[in-house]
Design an enzyme around this catalytic site. Sequence first.
Site, PDB file in Angstrom:
ATOM      1  N   ASP A  30     -12.488  -9.944  -0.260  1.00 52.62           N
ATOM      2  CA  ASP A  30     -13.722  -9.968   0.534  1.00 52.62           C
ATOM      3  C   ASP A  30     -14.701  -8.959  -0.061  1.00 52.62           C
ATOM      4  O   ASP A  30     -14.339  -8.166  -0.933  1.00 52.62           O
ATOM      5  CB  ASP A  30     -13.487  -9.715   2.036  1.00 52.62           C
TER       6      ASP A  30
ATOM      7  N   GLU B  24       0.804  -1.236   0.000  1.00 55.43           N
ATOM      8  CA  GLU B  24       0.000   0.000   0.000  1.00 55.43           C
ATOM      9  C   GLU B  24       0.837   1.286   0.000  1.00 55.43           C
ATOM     10  O   GLU B  24       0.661   2.152   0.847  1.00 55.43           O
ATOM     11  CB  GLU B  24      -0.954  -0.019   1.203  1.00 55.43           C
TER      12      GLU B  24
ATOM     13  N   HIS C  75     -10.657  -5.826  -2.033  1.00 56.92           N
ATOM     14  CA  HIS C  75     -11.665  -5.536  -0.999  1.00 56.92           C
ATOM     15  C   HIS C  75     -12.783  -4.726  -1.684  1.00 56.92           C
ATOM     16  O   HIS C  75     -12.595  -3.546  -1.993  1.00 56.92           O
ATOM     17  CB  HIS C  75     -11.068  -4.688   0.125  1.00 56.92           C
TER      18      HIS C  75
ATOM     19  N   GLU D 155      -6.413 -10.629  -0.932  1.00 58.41           N
ATOM     20  CA  GLU D 155      -7.189 -10.318   0.284  1.00 58.41           C
ATOM     21  C   GLU D 155      -8.673 -10.180  -0.041  1.00 58.41           C
ATOM     22  O   GLU D 155      -9.341  -9.248   0.410  1.00 58.41           O
ATOM     23  CB  GLU D 155      -6.681  -9.010   0.918  1.00 58.41           C
TER      24      GLU D 155
HETATM   25  O1  G3I Z   1      -3.625  -6.995  19.230  1.00 56.84           O
HETATM   26  C1  G3I Z   1      -4.235  -5.792  19.716  1.00 56.84           C
HETATM   27  C2  G3I Z   1      -4.817  -5.994  21.084  1.00 56.84           C
HETATM   28  O2  G3I Z   1      -3.781  -6.279  21.994  1.00 56.84           O
HETATM   29  C3  G3I Z   1      -5.575  -4.728  21.488  1.00 56.84           C
HETATM   30  O3  G3I Z   1      -6.190  -4.932  22.707  1.00 56.84           O
HETATM   31  C4  G3I Z   1      -6.612  -4.363  20.456  1.00 56.84           C
HETATM   32  C5  G3I Z   1      -7.350  -3.072  20.800  1.00 56.84           C
HETATM   33  O4  G3I Z   1      -7.460  -2.205  19.727  1.00 56.84           O
HETATM   34  O5  G3I Z   1      -5.978  -4.211  19.190  1.00 56.84           O
HETATM   35  C6  G3I Z   1      -5.330  -5.386  18.739  1.00 56.84           C
HETATM   36  O6  G3I Z   1      -4.725  -5.101  17.508  1.00 56.84           O
HETATM   37  C7  G3I Z   1      -5.597  -5.012  16.395  1.00 56.84           C
HETATM   38  C8  G3I Z   1      -5.106  -6.013  15.355  1.00 56.84           C
HETATM   39  O7  G3I Z   1      -5.870  -5.885  14.164  1.00 56.84           O
HETATM   40  C9  G3I Z   1      -5.231  -7.462  15.839  1.00 56.84           C
HETATM   41  O8  G3I Z   1      -6.555  -7.780  16.097  1.00 56.84           O
HETATM   42  C10 G3I Z   1      -5.521  -3.609  15.832  1.00 56.84           C
HETATM   43  O9  G3I Z   1      -6.110  -2.687  16.751  1.00 56.84           O
HETATM   44  C11 G3I Z   1      -6.259  -3.546  14.504  1.00 56.84           C
HETATM   45  O10 G3I Z   1      -6.065  -2.266  13.921  1.00 56.84           O
HETATM   46  C12 G3I Z   1      -5.713  -4.606  13.576  1.00 56.84           C
HETATM   47  O11 G3I Z   1      -6.457  -4.558  12.358  1.00 56.84           O
HETATM   48  C13 G3I Z   1      -5.840  -5.202  11.270  1.00 56.84           C
HETATM   49  C14 G3I Z   1      -5.603  -4.203  10.157  1.00 56.84           C
HETATM   50  O12 G3I Z   1      -5.040  -4.851   9.043  1.00 56.84           O
HETATM   51  C15 G3I Z   1      -4.641  -3.102  10.608  1.00 56.84           C
HETATM   52  O13 G3I Z   1      -4.456  -2.196   9.618  1.00 56.84           O
HETATM   53  C16 G3I Z   1      -6.769  -6.290  10.773  1.00 56.84           C
HETATM   54  O14 G3I Z   1      -6.917  -7.311  11.774  1.00 56.84           O
HETATM   55  C17 G3I Z   1      -6.170  -6.906   9.490  1.00 56.84           C
HETATM   56  O15 G3I Z   1      -7.115  -7.822   8.951  1.00 56.84           O
HETATM   57  C18 G3I Z   1      -5.936  -5.783   8.485  1.00 56.84           C
HETATM   58  O16 G3I Z   1      -5.387  -6.346   7.319  1.00 56.84           O
HETATM   59  C19 G3I Z   1      -5.097  -5.431   6.243  1.00 56.84           C
HETATM   60  C20 G3I Z   1      -3.928  -6.004   5.483  1.00 56.84           C
HETATM   61  O17 G3I Z   1      -2.845  -6.277   6.349  1.00 56.84           O
HETATM   62  C21 G3I Z   1      -3.481  -5.058   4.369  1.00 56.84           C
HETATM   63  N1  G3I Z   1      -4.611  -4.725   3.526  1.00 56.84           N
HETATM   64  C22 G3I Z   1      -5.813  -4.262   4.188  1.00 56.84           C
HETATM   65  C23 G3I Z   1      -6.254  -5.238   5.269  1.00 56.84           C
HETATM   66  C24 G3I Z   1      -7.558  -4.809   5.894  1.00 56.84           C
HETATM   67  O18 G3I Z   1      -7.410  -3.605   6.587  1.00 56.84           O
END
Ligand code: G3I
Length: 349
Positions: free
Chosen positions: A213, A92, A174, A211
């Site tokens: 969905d 990205e 997406h 990815e």
């Molecule tokens: O692990 C922490 C946890 O300790 C904490 O309590 C909690 C509270 O906010 O956050 C947790 O981390 C989260 C993490 O996912 C794991 O669940 C983050 O806040 C959250 O922002 C993160 O989101 C991920 C996102 O990327 C971040 O940008 C999504 O799961 C993940 O599916 C998403 O994946 C991205 C690809 O890598 C790149 N392309 C887009 C795609 C969708 O956004």
Amino acid sequence: FAAITPANAMKMNVIQPVRGRFDFVDADALYAFAQQNGLEFRGHPLVWHTQAANWLEEEGVDRDTTLAIMYEHMDGLMGHFPDLPYWDVVNEAIERNSEGVWTFRDTFWHRMIGDDLIDLAFQHARALDPDAKLLYNDYNIEQLGHPKADKVFEMISDMKARGIPIDAVGFQSHYYVEPNGNTNPGVPNIQAIRDNMARYAAIGVDVHITECDFRIGRPLDPTKEELQKSFFAGLLQACIDAPNCSHFTVWGLSDVDSWVPSTFPDYDYAHLFDAQFVAKPAYAALTTVLAQYNPDGTPIGSGGGATSTGGTPSTGGAPSTAGAPSTGGGSRDDGGCSVGPRSNTLWPA
Ligand code: G3I
């Protein structure tokens, strides 16, 4: 399924929470799961602005120190997983700036390192692993004619022409239908995606759907679910039909732990299984597409399939063996998602 991508376990804030101290616990667990189940394991991502480590901006005080951090991170991660077949090297990195021009995304990495950031990351990845396929991965780059898709194609063509080692482009894919049912721009033009795949074929670059969905603006209704179904099936068929599209990966399995609602509060229902793990029409549509093919990818009835281990597609009940990574010597890379038709039961007793 034949492959797994970690959604978070390889991101910089997880893998290297303290400079020089790598934490591979989650990634190792997923890797072990992949090994035990005969799944390919994909590296995602090496260089990304989101979920970067907290210490990055403190330690990266100029170009040289930031470049050193980027290389150290790649060394640690790729060194720990020396045999992965695919890496999303840069994720990205293109966006539209305040003047409306599609250009390098304004990130800490880019501010400190400069325009050669992407070249340097790919060159370093190749030096670390001569065999892995190296990808640039992004969203809204799937359809020919979309300004971001055209910009990324121009960038990758230029990289190829200059000998930068890039093997494939990841179309994240997406897509969505809006809460009021609007389909533009959230429902893609599949022909424009086919045309984009073709222009990448012409410059010798593979395409992976990385990815996939399709999120649905609340409330869920049958019309929106039908759009989701035809999206998944249409994109999978486009990938199968393109000689350079080798992988079709979905971003999450079920609505139970989706990334969507926290990012897009008006949306949900993006995945193949609902929150009770019941398969949706979109899942059935994928199995219908796949049921046209032998496990080795040849169309059923075409005389192919002789070298496959599965022979005929699973007709339900027992877990299919069709998803094992290809070991054959064909010229095409046959990895990716291989969902066989079966009942709605995910894990039969
Ligand atoms: O692990 C922490 C946890 O300790 C904490 O309590 C909690 C509270 O906010 O956050 C947790 O981390 C989260 C993490 O996912 C794991 O669940 C983050 O806040 C959250 O922002 C993160 O989101 C991920 C996102 O990327 C971040 O940008 C999504 O799961 C993940 O599916 C998403 O994946 C991205 C690809 O890598 C790149 N392309 C887009 C795609 C969708 O956004």
